[in-house]
Design a protein around this motif. Structure first.
Motif, PDB file in Angstrom:
ATOM      1  N   ILE A  12       0.826  -1.216   0.000  1.00 50.14           N
ATOM      2  CA  ILE A  12       0.000   0.000   0.000  1.00 50.14           C
ATOM      3  C   ILE A  12       0.859   1.264   0.000  1.00 50.14           C
ATOM      4  O   ILE A  12       0.905   1.992  -0.980  1.00 50.14           O
ATOM      5  CB  ILE A  12      -0.973  -0.002   1.208  1.00 50.14           C
ATOM      6  N   ASP A  13       1.531   1.534   1.113  1.00 46.62           N
ATOM      7  CA  ASP A  13       2.233   2.808   1.282  1.00 46.62           C
ATOM      8  C   ASP A  13       3.479   2.884   0.413  1.00 46.62           C
ATOM      9  O   ASP A  13       4.348   2.024   0.477  1.00 46.62           O
ATOM     10  CB  ASP A  13       2.591   3.003   2.750  1.00 46.62           C
ATOM     11  N   GLY A  14       3.562   3.924  -0.396  1.00 45.87           N
ATOM     12  CA  GLY A  14       4.683   4.086  -1.313  1.00 45.87           C
ATOM     13  C   GLY A  14       4.531   3.300  -2.591  1.00 45.87           C
ATOM     14  O   GLY A  14       5.372   3.393  -3.492  1.00 45.87           O
ATOM     15  N   THR A  15       3.444   2.531  -2.680  1.00 51.01           N
ATOM     16  CA  THR A  15       3.180   1.720  -3.872  1.00 51.01           C
ATOM     17  C   THR A  15       1.848   2.132  -4.490  1.00 51.01           C
ATOM     18  O   THR A  15       1.799   2.602  -5.623  1.00 51.01           O
ATOM     19  CB  THR A  15       3.168   0.220  -3.515  1.00 51.01           C
ATOM     20  N   LEU A  16       0.770   1.989  -3.717  1.00 48.08           N
ATOM     21  CA  LEU A  16      -0.548   2.432  -4.187  1.00 48.08           C
ATOM     22  C   LEU A  16      -0.819   3.883  -3.837  1.00 48.08           C
ATOM     23  O   LEU A  16      -1.458   4.606  -4.609  1.00 48.08           O
ATOM     24  CB  LEU A  16      -1.646   1.566  -3.560  1.00 48.08           C
ATOM     25  N   ILE A  17      -0.377   4.292  -2.656  1.00 47.67           N
ATOM     26  CA  ILE A  17      -0.631   5.665  -2.210  1.00 47.67           C
ATOM     27  C   ILE A  17       0.681   6.341  -1.835  1.00 47.67           C
ATOM     28  O   ILE A  17       1.650   5.688  -1.447  1.00 47.67           O
ATOM     29  CB  ILE A  17      -1.610   5.704  -1.025  1.00 47.67           C
ATOM     30  N   LEU A  42      -4.086  -7.235  -0.950  1.00 49.02           N
ATOM     31  CA  LEU A  42      -3.257  -6.191  -0.359  1.00 49.02           C
ATOM     32  C   LEU A  42      -2.327  -6.841   0.657  1.00 49.02           C
ATOM     33  O   LEU A  42      -2.770  -7.624   1.502  1.00 49.02           O
ATOM     34  CB  LEU A  42      -4.127  -5.138   0.317  1.00 49.02           C
ATOM     35  N   ALA A  43      -1.041  -6.555   0.571  1.00 46.07           N
ATOM     36  CA  ALA A  43      -0.038  -7.119   1.488  1.00 46.07           C
ATOM     37  C   ALA A  43       0.731  -5.950   2.088  1.00 46.07           C
ATOM     38  O   ALA A  43       1.515  -5.296   1.399  1.00 46.07           O
ATOM     39  CB  ALA A  43       0.900  -8.065   0.745  1.00 46.07           C
ATOM     40  N   THR A  44       0.503  -5.680   3.368  1.00 47.37           N
ATOM     41  CA  THR A  44       0.946  -4.432   3.965  1.00 47.37           C
ATOM     42  C   THR A  44       1.454  -4.618   5.386  1.00 47.37           C
ATOM     43  O   THR A  44       1.159  -5.617   6.043  1.00 47.37           O
ATOM     44  CB  THR A  44      -0.237  -3.428   3.966  1.00 47.37           C
ATOM     45  N   GLY A  45       2.198  -3.635   5.846  1.00 52.03           N
ATOM     46  CA  GLY A  45       2.575  -3.601   7.248  1.00 52.03           C
ATOM     47  C   GLY A  45       1.477  -3.018   8.114  1.00 52.03           C
ATOM     48  O   GLY A  45       1.552  -3.072   9.345  1.00 52.03           O
ATOM     49  N   ARG A  46       0.464  -2.455   7.507  1.00 54.55           N
ATOM     50  CA  ARG A  46      -0.629  -1.822   8.242  1.00 54.55           C
ATOM     51  C   ARG A  46      -1.450  -2.838   9.033  1.00 54.55           C
ATOM     52  O   ARG A  46      -1.474  -4.020   8.715  1.00 54.55           O
ATOM     53  CB  ARG A  46      -1.584  -1.114   7.277  1.00 54.55           C
ATOM     54  N   ALA A  47      -2.191  -2.313  10.014  1.00 60.43           N
ATOM     55  CA  ALA A  47      -3.185  -3.106  10.720  1.00 60.43           C
ATOM     56  C   ALA A  47      -4.435  -3.216   9.848  1.00 60.43           C
ATOM     57  O   ALA A  47      -4.633  -2.447   8.901  1.00 60.43           O
ATOM     58  CB  ALA A  47      -3.534  -2.441  12.048  1.00 60.43           C
ATOM     59  N   TRP A  48      -5.308  -4.170  10.206  1.00 60.65           N
ATOM     60  CA  TRP A  48      -6.565  -4.343   9.482  1.00 60.65           C
ATOM     61  C   TRP A  48      -7.391  -3.064   9.497  1.00 60.65           C
ATOM     62  O   TRP A  48      -8.006  -2.698   8.495  1.00 60.65           O
ATOM     63  CB  TRP A  48      -7.345  -5.498  10.115  1.00 60.65           C
ATOM     64  N   SER A  49      -7.403  -2.353  10.612  1.00 60.32           N
ATOM     65  CA  SER A  49      -8.246  -1.168  10.752  1.00 60.32           C
ATOM     66  C   SER A  49      -7.907  -0.076   9.749  1.00 60.32           C
ATOM     67  O   SER A  49      -8.781   0.691   9.341  1.00 60.32           O
ATOM     68  CB  SER A  49      -8.153  -0.609  12.173  1.00 60.32           C
ATOM     69  N   THR A  50      -6.652   0.015   9.327  1.00 60.98           N
ATOM     70  CA  THR A  50      -6.264   1.027   8.346  1.00 60.98           C
ATOM     71  C   THR A  50      -6.041   0.438   6.954  1.00 60.98           C
ATOM     72  O   THR A  50      -5.780   1.178   6.004  1.00 60.98           O
ATOM     73  CB  THR A  50      -4.992   1.776   8.809  1.00 60.98           C
ATOM     74  N   ASP A 123       1.602  12.335  13.336  1.00 57.52           N
ATOM     75  CA  ASP A 123       0.329  12.172  12.632  1.00 57.52           C
ATOM     76  C   ASP A 123       0.494  11.353  11.362  1.00 57.52           C
ATOM     77  O   ASP A 123       1.376  11.630  10.541  1.00 57.52           O
ATOM     78  CB  ASP A 123      -0.253  13.549  12.269  1.00 57.52           C
ATOM     79  N   GLY A 124      -0.361  10.355  11.202  1.00 57.03           N
ATOM     80  CA  GLY A 124      -0.366   9.547   9.988  1.00 57.03           C
ATOM     81  C   GLY A 124       0.599   8.399   9.978  1.00 57.03           C
ATOM     82  O   GLY A 124       0.508   7.520   9.112  1.00 57.03           O
ATOM     83  N   ASP A 125       1.531   8.344  10.939  1.00 60.51           N
ATOM     84  CA  ASP A 125       2.540   7.278  10.928  1.00 60.51           C
ATOM     85  C   ASP A 125       1.918   5.888  11.030  1.00 60.51           C
ATOM     86  O   ASP A 125       2.398   4.935  10.410  1.00 60.51           O
ATOM     87  CB  ASP A 125       3.525   7.467  12.076  1.00 60.51           C
ATOM     88  N   LEU A 126       0.890   5.764  11.841  1.00 62.11           N
ATOM     89  CA  LEU A 126       0.257   4.459  12.034  1.00 62.11           C
ATOM     90  C   LEU A 126      -0.929   4.266  11.102  1.00 62.11           C
ATOM     91  O   LEU A 126      -1.677   3.295  11.230  1.00 62.11           O
ATOM     92  CB  LEU A 126      -0.195   4.312  13.495  1.00 62.11           C
ATOM     93  N   GLY A 127      -1.079   5.178  10.146  1.00 59.17           N
ATOM     94  CA  GLY A 127      -2.195   5.124   9.214  1.00 59.17           C
ATOM     95  C   GLY A 127      -3.222   6.192   9.554  1.00 59.17           C
ATOM     96  O   GLY A 127      -3.469   6.480  10.728  1.00 59.17           O
ATOM     97  N   VAL A 128      -3.787   6.795   8.537  1.00 58.38           N
ATOM     98  CA  VAL A 128      -4.783   7.835   8.744  1.00 58.38           C
ATOM     99  C   VAL A 128      -5.980   7.252   9.498  1.00 58.38           C
ATOM    100  O   VAL A 128      -6.532   6.228   9.115  1.00 58.38           O
ATOM    101  CB  VAL A 128      -5.250   8.429   7.395  1.00 58.38           C
ATOM    102  N   GLY A 129      -6.339   7.899  10.593  1.00 59.45           N
ATOM    103  CA  GLY A 129      -7.482   7.440  11.374  1.00 59.45           C
ATOM    104  C   GLY A 129      -7.175   6.334  12.361  1.00 59.45           C
ATOM    105  O   GLY A 129      -8.097   5.799  12.993  1.00 59.45           O
ATOM    106  N   ALA A 130      -5.899   5.970  12.508  1.00 57.20           N
ATOM    107  CA  ALA A 130      -5.548   4.894  13.443  1.00 57.20           C
ATOM    108  C   ALA A 130      -5.901   5.288  14.872  1.00 57.20           C
ATOM    109  O   ALA A 130      -5.691   6.425  15.293  1.00 57.20           O
ATOM    110  CB  ALA A 130      -4.063   4.575  13.336  1.00 57.20           C
TER     111      ALA A 130
END
Length: 262
Positions: A12-17, A42-50, A123-130
């Motif tokens: 996701i990050d740096g690839t799609l957005i 989608l294969a990401t380091g993000r949590a499910w919530s973001t 802000d935004g490091d853990l994903g927008v809205g985390a």
């Protein structure tokens, strides 16, 4: 790979957005066309919530899978049912971080996709809205976790490469991010771990897998895929691990790749 891919894995990050959480119309259109023909994971380091909001923005069809937490969690989309989860005890790493990087901030994912943090992240490091809750070191990981994040906005990427070496990490996997960011995962777990689970669920194999990513945490995924593509802005070691290099996220690199097949 001969012929069209049978499944596509996307970071996701740096690839799609980009770093402003923006996705270009060209990339959005290309992913939607691909997802109408083959499974897109989608294969990401993000949590499910973001991660879920990105899947929704892409309009991914129901019945698919997402790989979160750098491969430690594989979930069904869109209900978020956990198909596979890998955890570890981070207490030893937490103690080492406090010794070698006393000012670092640490975070772990909670079971609901929110975070426990030792102090707020930028802000935004853990994903927008985390969502997060500040706790003490002793409350950070009372039970095994899927990942431990170490972050110090005052340090550089190279500082954290050195930190990883000083920590002497054993029994875990780790990935150094773009900034002063270190992701600790269960031993032997990376994005390819989750992709293997997702492909088994889909009754597919990696001979038809196209994967695109930009970070060090994508290297195993890119080498696991039949065709691994690094983004143009990826670190050199990521590019070397890939089969090819596309344009950067700012130049719609994902669209340039997907448009060849879909």
């Amino acid at each position: 790979m001969t012929g069209q891919p049978t499944v596509v894995a996307l970071d996701i990050d740096g690839t799609l957005i980009d770093h402003d959480d923006a996705m270009s119309p060209a990339v959005l259109d290309a992913v939607r066309r691909a997802a109408a023909q083959v499974p897109v994971v989608l294969a990401t380091g993000r949590a499910w919530s973001t991660t879920k909001p990105i899947a929704e923005r892409l309009g991914l069809p129901a019945g698919g899978f997402v790989v979160c937490s750098n491969g430690a969690r594989t979930l069904r989309y869109p209900d978020g049912a956990v198909v596979d989860e890998r955890t570890f005890d981070p207490s030893t790493v937490i103690a080492s971080v406090r010794r070698y990087a006393p000012n670092a901030r640490m975070a772990v994912e909670d079971s609901d996709g929110s975070y426990l943090v030792t102090e707020p992240f930028p802000d935004g490091d853990l994903g927008v809205g985390a969502r997060f809750r500040v706790v003490g070191d002793d409350e950070l990981a009372p039970q095994p976790v899927t990942r431990l994040i170490i972050r110090d906005p005052e340090q550089s990427e190279s500082d954290f490469v050195q930190l990883a070496e000083r920590l002497g990490l054993h029994g875990v996997s780790y990935f150094v991010g773009w900034t002063a960011w270190l992701d600790i995962a269960p031993e032997g777990v990376d994005k390819s771990t989750g992709l293997k689970v997702a492909l088994a669920q889909l009754d597919l194999d990696p001979s038809g897998l196209l994967a695109i990513g930009d970070g060090r945490n994508d290297i195993e995924m890119l080498t696991y895929a039949a065709v691994g593509v690094a983004m143009g802005s990826a670190p050199e070691e990521v590019k070397l691990a890939a089969d090819e290099v596309t344009k950067s996220v700012q130049d719609d690199g994902v669209a340039a790749v997907l448009n060849r097949w879909f």
